[in-house]
Design an enzyme around this catalytic site. Structure first.
Site, mmCIF file in Angstrom:
data_model
loop_
_atom_site.group_PDB
_atom_site.id
_atom_site.type_symbol
_atom_site.label_atom_id
_atom_site.label_comp_id
_atom_site.label_asym_id
_atom_site.label_seq_id
_atom_site.Cartn_x
_atom_site.Cartn_y
_atom_site.Cartn_z
ATOM 1 N N ASP A 88 7.115 6.569 0.890
ATOM 2 C CA ASP A 88 6.236 6.129 -0.193
ATOM 3 C C ASP A 88 5.837 4.676 0.072
ATOM 4 O O ASP A 88 6.694 3.848 0.393
ATOM 5 C CB ASP A 88 6.977 6.251 -1.530
ATOM 6 N N ILE A 89 4.549 4.366 -0.050
ATOM 7 C CA ILE A 89 4.114 2.982 0.205
ATOM 8 C C ILE A 89 4.425 2.053 -0.967
ATOM 9 O O ILE A 89 4.340 0.837 -0.829
ATOM 10 C CB ILE A 89 2.612 2.888 0.573
ATOM 11 N N HIS A 145 9.728 13.487 -5.030
ATOM 12 C CA HIS A 145 10.217 12.145 -4.711
ATOM 13 C C HIS A 145 11.700 12.245 -4.368
ATOM 14 O O HIS A 145 12.472 12.843 -5.128
ATOM 15 C CB HIS A 145 10.080 11.211 -5.917
ATOM 16 N N HIS A 197 4.325 17.130 -5.334
ATOM 17 C CA HIS A 197 5.171 16.365 -4.420
ATOM 18 C C HIS A 197 6.542 16.115 -5.038
ATOM 19 O O HIS A 197 6.694 16.063 -6.255
ATOM 20 C CB HIS A 197 4.509 15.061 -3.985
#
Length: 133
Positions: free
Chosen positions: A31-32, A97, A95
């Site tokens: 994750d950015i 996490h 998605h």
């Protein structure tokens, strides 16, 4: 369905991502905007907006891969456990996490940034080297 989301662009390699794992059905990348360094997003390569829309076989595949990534994160980063979160509201592409945690960290800690692209790559390498061990 044409996936013109940021995740679709990552899958098609139209924009870069720091990949941790990839197979024919799924892609995992850092994750950015991580909650903690090593925070991974695991996505199906086919677009489904919501978890309840994902076919059972694919959903099963994703969560089995998530379990393997969690083990790799605990060994590679290291961390004490991995928090799993499914939100899906920010990008209309389902998605998962995977957030590395310590037992006594602040659950509501602010986002953590990587110091450099090299540090981000180093975290990806630490995790990917542990996959399947």
């Amino acid at each position: 369905m044409d996936d013109d989301t940021i995740f679709g662009k990552i899958i098609r390699e139209e924009i870069p991502a720091t990949k941790v794992y990839e197979d024919e059905k799924s892609l995992a990348f850092l994750d950015i905007n991580p909650v903690a360094k090593g925070h991974i997003l695991l996505i199906p390569k086919d677009q489904y907006e919501w978890m309840q829309d994902v076919p059972d076989e694919l959903l099963s595949h994703l969560f089995i891969k998530a379990k393997g990534l969690m083990r790799a994160m605990v060994m590679g980063i290291p961390c004490e456990y991995v928090q799993v979160s499914v939100v899906g509201k920010d990008v209309p592409h389902f998605h998962i996490h995977l957030i590395p945690r310590k037992l006594h960290d602040d659950l509501h800690a602010p986002l953590t940034a990587y110091d450099s692209p090299e540090e981000m790559e180093a975290f990806a390498k630490k995790i990917s080297e542990q996959i399947g061990k």
